[in-house]
Design an enzyme around this catalytic site. Structure first.
Site, PDB file in Angstrom:
ATOM      1  N   LYS A 219       3.756  10.369   8.073  1.00  0.00           N
ATOM      2  CA  LYS A 219       3.092   9.944   9.313  1.00  0.00           C
ATOM      3  C   LYS A 219       3.766  10.472  10.595  1.00  0.00           C
ATOM      4  O   LYS A 219       3.457  11.573  11.023  1.00  0.00           O
ATOM      5  CB  LYS A 219       2.977   8.429   9.354  1.00  0.00           C
ATOM      6  CG  LYS A 219       1.918   7.887   8.385  1.00  0.00           C
ATOM      7  CD  LYS A 219       1.643   6.423   8.644  1.00  0.00           C
ATOM      8  CE  LYS A 219       0.700   5.813   7.636  1.00  0.00           C
ATOM      9  NZ  LYS A 219      -0.708   6.119   7.908  1.00  0.00           N
TER      10      LYS A 219
ATOM     11  N   ASP B 210       9.378   2.885   0.767  1.00  0.00           N
ATOM     12  CA  ASP B 210       8.284   3.663   1.350  1.00  0.00           C
ATOM     13  C   ASP B 210       8.245   3.364   2.850  1.00  0.00           C
ATOM     14  O   ASP B 210       7.702   2.352   3.270  1.00  0.00           O
ATOM     15  CB  ASP B 210       6.967   3.282   0.659  1.00  0.00           C
ATOM     16  CG  ASP B 210       5.760   3.972   1.269  1.00  0.00           C
ATOM     17  OD1 ASP B 210       5.908   4.617   2.324  1.00  0.00           O
ATOM     18  OD2 ASP B 210       4.663   3.851   0.692  1.00  0.00           O
TER      19      ASP B 210
ATOM     20  N   TYR C  52       0.871  -1.188   0.000  1.00  0.00           N
ATOM     21  CA  TYR C  52       0.000   0.000   0.000  1.00  0.00           C
ATOM     22  C   TYR C  52       0.904   1.234   0.000  1.00  0.00           C
ATOM     23  O   TYR C  52       1.819   1.330   0.804  1.00  0.00           O
ATOM     24  CB  TYR C  52      -0.915   0.015   1.238  1.00  0.00           C
ATOM     25  CG  TYR C  52      -1.727   1.287   1.274  1.00  0.00           C
ATOM     26  CD1 TYR C  52      -2.898   1.413   0.517  1.00  0.00           C
ATOM     27  CD2 TYR C  52      -1.301   2.401   1.999  1.00  0.00           C
ATOM     28  CE1 TYR C  52      -3.608   2.600   0.499  1.00  0.00           C
ATOM     29  CE2 TYR C  52      -2.011   3.590   1.983  1.00  0.00           C
ATOM     30  CZ  TYR C  52      -3.164   3.680   1.230  1.00  0.00           C
ATOM     31  OH  TYR C  52      -3.866   4.860   1.206  1.00  0.00           O
TER      32      TYR C  52
END
Ligand code: PMP
Length: 425
Positions: free
Chosen positions: A275, A246, A145
């Protein structure tokens, strides 16, 4: 919040992956402190999600509050085109000093998905600059994802991602199965063969391999072998393909290392962060690249990297991120994360025996129960206030990524709530 406000919310406001007119009412939060969310009616919930993995230091942290207030009073925002400021420079110095070796060029983006778009565009521009315009496609792992924007969606898992909905608009990419060997297991040549064969056949079309190192997050909460990651790094080098890591979910200690790439002792060519970068206070992300990539783009037409959002390098976000990294580095975060890992193991691994549980796994400050069947989210939402814990399972996965300041007792409450969800939802 009045009942009318909640009705307005339900009718007019979209929440993540929801419809307006959603019958599952959200809980109204009025305040947050430490690891606790405080609801409108005074109910306190331990935030076992760290607000989607970002609030690593907890809420209302004095150092982060002070950094935000200082910056608001001096320079909350200024455009980054043609101008710069101290928080951006200091943050980029800090990022370069903790990032894996060789990543010393920084693009400050506004969200995780944008950081991924930036990484993909960088890889494409790099190969164009080198006179290889055919290398514009990407390899991604199934179960991965990377975000909800157009480019990011194209490298998300083609089944659980949204490919079927946006099929005509998404770029076609290459996919390999998620790594079979799990974290801690050996990766044999047969496990990496699919990736090797794909590279051998198609490297002339491929700009980069993009992956979440070690922990596949929103695509399945799956932990895979560090040896797979190091083999993938070697293959990328061998076949002249860039590696994009990522670390938007894994960065800043979550997997037990500052960056998950460290489990395999590798450095990617491009790294995406987001994040926890600001300790979960405001949106900010970063894409780091090597000098080679940056120089190649700089020395070839159009002699610029073609991306530049309005709020790029926002000073308020940069100053909070700087304070968050300082807090992390000055704390004994490794000891905290390893204590969380130990307690999560103690509380969650025995639940693997539960008849509804297919697998229980823990890595760093991540605890996952994978069930045989999907949970009923409406029932979960109704159950949680009474349990005093905030969780947000998806599909068959009930998981926690608590703030690093969560105590052993609070982890026990989280584990109890996870068990209740399994049994009652
Ligand atoms: N990459 C990964 C690994 C993620 O976990 C996420 C968010 N869950 C993203 C990218 C997208 O980040 P954002 O939601 O900030 O756009």
């Amino acid at each position: 919040m009045t009942p009318e406000d909640l009705a307005f919310d339900a009718k007019h406001i979209w929440h993540p992956y929801s419809a307006t007119g959603n019958p599952v009412a959200p809980l109204a939060v009025k305040q947050a402190d430490g690891v606790r969310l405080i609801l409108d009616d005074g109910t306190q919930l331990i935030d076992a999600m760290s607000s989607w993995w970002s609030v690593i230091h907890g809420y209302n942290n004095p150092a982060l509050n002070a950094a935000a207030k200082r910056q608001i009073d001096t320079l909350p925002h200024v455009m980054f085109g043609g101008l710069t400021h101290q928080p951006a420079v200091d943050l980029c110095k800090a990022l370069i000093s903790i990032a894996p070796e060789g990543l010393d060029r920084v693009f400050l983006a506004d969200s995780g998905s944008v950081a991924v778009e930036v990484a993909m565009k960088m890889a494409m521009q790099y190969w164009q600059a080198l006179g290889k315009p055919g290398k514009q496609r990407f390899i991604a792992l199934r179960g991965g994802y990377h975000g909800d924007t157009q480019g990011a969606m194209s490298v998300c898992d083609p089944d659980t991602g949204m490919h079927h909905l946006f099929n005509h608009a998404l770029a076609r990419q290459y996919f390999v199965n998620r790594p079979a060997p799990r974290f801690g297991q050996h990766c044999e040549p047969l496990h990496i063969r699919e990736l090797e064969e794909l590279l051998a056949r198609n490297a002339q079309h491929i700009a980069a391999l993009i992956l979440e190192p070690i922990v596949q997050g929103a695509g399945g909460m799956y932990f895979y072998s560090a040896e797979y990651l190091s083999a993938a790094r070697q293959l990328c080098t061998q076949y002249d393909v860039l590696l994009i890591a990522d670390e938007i979910a894994t960065g800043f200690g979550r997997s037990g290392k500052m960056f998950a790439c460290e489990h395999a002792e590798i450095a990617p060519d491009i790294l995406c962060l987001g994040k926890a970068l600001t300790g979960g206070y405001v949106s900010l992300a970063a894409t780091l690249a090597t000098e080679t990539i940056a120089n190649t783009i700089a020395r070839n037409p159009p002699q610029a990297f073609m991306h530049g959002p309005t709020f790029m390098g926002n000073p308020l976000a940069c100053n909070i991120a700087l304070a968050s990294i300082k807090l992390l580095r000055e704390s004994d975060w490794q000891a905290k994360v390893s204590q969380l890992e130990k307690t999560l193991q103690e509380k969650l691994l025995p639940l693997a025996q539960h008849k509804k549980v297919a697998d229980a796994r823990v890595l760093g400050a991540i605890g996952v129960l994978e069930l045989h069947e999907a949970v009923d989210m409406r029932a979960v939402q109704q159950l949680l206030p009474g349990l005093g814990v905030w969780l947000r399972p998806f599909g068959k996965l009930v998981y926690t990524m608590p703030p690093y300041i969560t105590s052993d007792g609070e982890i026990a409450s989280i584990a109890d709530a996870m068990q209740q969800i399994i049994e009652r939802c």
